[in-house]
Design a protein around this motif. Structure first.
Motif, PDB file in Angstrom:
ATOM      1  N   ARG A   4       0.806  -1.227   0.000  1.00  0.00           N
ATOM      2  CA  ARG A   4       0.000   0.000   0.000  1.00  0.00           C
ATOM      3  C   ARG A   4       0.838   1.276   0.000  1.00  0.00           C
ATOM      4  O   ARG A   4       0.288   2.368   0.121  1.00  0.00           O
ATOM      5  N   THR A  43      -6.629  -2.497  -6.635  1.00  0.00           N
ATOM      6  CA  THR A  43      -7.676  -3.382  -7.169  1.00  0.00           C
ATOM      7  C   THR A  43      -7.050  -4.576  -7.885  1.00  0.00           C
ATOM      8  O   THR A  43      -7.514  -5.721  -7.733  1.00  0.00           O
ATOM      9  N   ASP A  93      -4.567   3.474  -6.640  1.00  0.00           N
ATOM     10  CA  ASP A  93      -5.875   2.856  -6.428  1.00  0.00           C
ATOM     11  C   ASP A  93      -6.121   1.737  -7.437  1.00  0.00           C
ATOM     12  O   ASP A  93      -6.649   0.670  -7.100  1.00  0.00           O
TER      13      ASP A  93
END
Length: 344
Positions: free
Chosen positions: A164, A319, A315
């Motif tokens: 992340r 996904t 982002d």
């Protein structure tokens, strides 16, 4: 007493597994033992090089005499001896012969050696890694091939451990043999170009794997020592934990024997999208825009342009990481070996 299955391949018992040949041989053998038990499955190691090949006629007869099914997993060199021996001696035993192919080179080999096409047709089943290989063999009249994807027994990265980080420099990696044909030089050049285009050290690159061209590789490292690091080798069962710490895996290969590269399974299990060249069956394995990206082969410009584009698409990549770990389950041995088990 006749056993159900013999598996012949380079297990390299007593040593650490390195490379796709040993890893896949062990994974298939161990899964068959798990399913059927030691009493029904024999594992025969071809470790020993030319000495092992000299004794192969005896080994062939021994395995055919005492097993209902024989699974062979020869190397690119081993096929020259192992396939004709089993094809010939099985005329007297009529066992089920299974050839599990490792890598993507068999269609080209068969096209250059017509005599081997006749040997291959005598096998009950040939298990190839990709649909591309299946179709190319079919064009040569070899119609006993089915697709059995590569597989690895890996821990799949938990969702809460997915990468992340959003700040620069973003860590990239390669995870393959370190040579020119695996595109290591292309990856290094692309990272340099991307950083220049972005005007900062947006990316770093860590390189994992066995070094096969040391002089060439160390020269590349010296030129980019602030950005590029060599991190050695990793046991295959530790790959998920290590690779999950990276933003992307780079795989700009142009190796002519590429089949279903194990590094792409490692990437899926680690939740790390792979950037792979449009080479051999890579586009069959990497779903462009879903589990990774497909780029032009042999082009550092194509790779660097994509890196510049992805520098801020955090982002989107998160996904894709979810897609990767979901897809990884398809390549666990317990699912893939079902295809082999159905034919035994």
């Amino acid at each position: 007493m006749m056993k159900r299955i013999a598996v012949l391949g380079h297990f390299a018992f007593g040593s650490d597994a390195t490379g796709g040949q040993i890893t896949k041989t062990r994974v298939i053998g161990e899964e068959l033992v798990r399913r059927y038990g030691d009493d029904e499955v024999s594992l025969k190691d071809t470790k020993g090089g030319s000495k092992a090949l000299l004794t192969m006629p005896y080994t062939t007869l021994q395995l055919l005499r005492s097993h209902q099914n024989v699974v062979v997993m020869p190397s690119r060199k081993g096929i020259l001896v192992i396939i004709p021996l089993f094809a010939f001696f099985n005329l007297f035993f009529n066992r089920k012969l299974h050839y599990v192919v490792i890598g993507g080179w068999l269609p080209l080999f068969a096209s250059k050696h017509p005599i081997y096409r006749s040997f291959l047709k005598r096998f009950h089943q040939i298990y190839v890694e990709t649909h591309l290989m299946h179709d190319e063999l079919s064009k040569q009249g070899i119609n006993n091939a089915i697709v059995l994807p590569n597989c690895k027994k890996l821990d799949i990265c938990p969702e809460n451990n997915l990468f992340r980080q959003e700040t620069s420099p973003l860590p990239l990696c390669t995870f393959s043999r370190v040579n020119r044909e695996k595109g290591i030089g292309i990856a290094i050049e692309a990272v340099r170009k991307a950083n220049e285009a972005l005007g900062k050290m947006a990316f770093t690159l860590d390189i994992f794997g066995n070094i096969e061209e040391p002089e060439w590789f160390h020269e590349l490292l010296e030129e980019q020592s602030d950005v590029i690091k060599y991190k050695g080798t990793i046991p295959f069962d530790k790959s998920t934990a290590v690779l999950s710490k990276y933003y992307l895996l780079l795989f700009p290969t142009f190796y002519d024997g590429e089949g279903f590269p194990g590094t792409l399974i490692d990437a899926l299990a680690a939740g790390i999208p792979a950037v792979a060249s449009n080479w051999m069956a890579n586009a069959e394995i990497v779903e462009d825009g879903k589990t990774g990206f497909i780029i032009e082969p042999k082009s550092s410009d194509s790779l660097s342009a994509l890196l510049v584009e992805l520098a801020h698409r955090h982002d989107t990549l998160l996904t894709m990481r979810m897609n990767c770990i979901q897809k990884a389950a398809d390549y666990q041995p317990e699912h893939v070996v079902d295809i082999l088990a159905e034919n035994i």
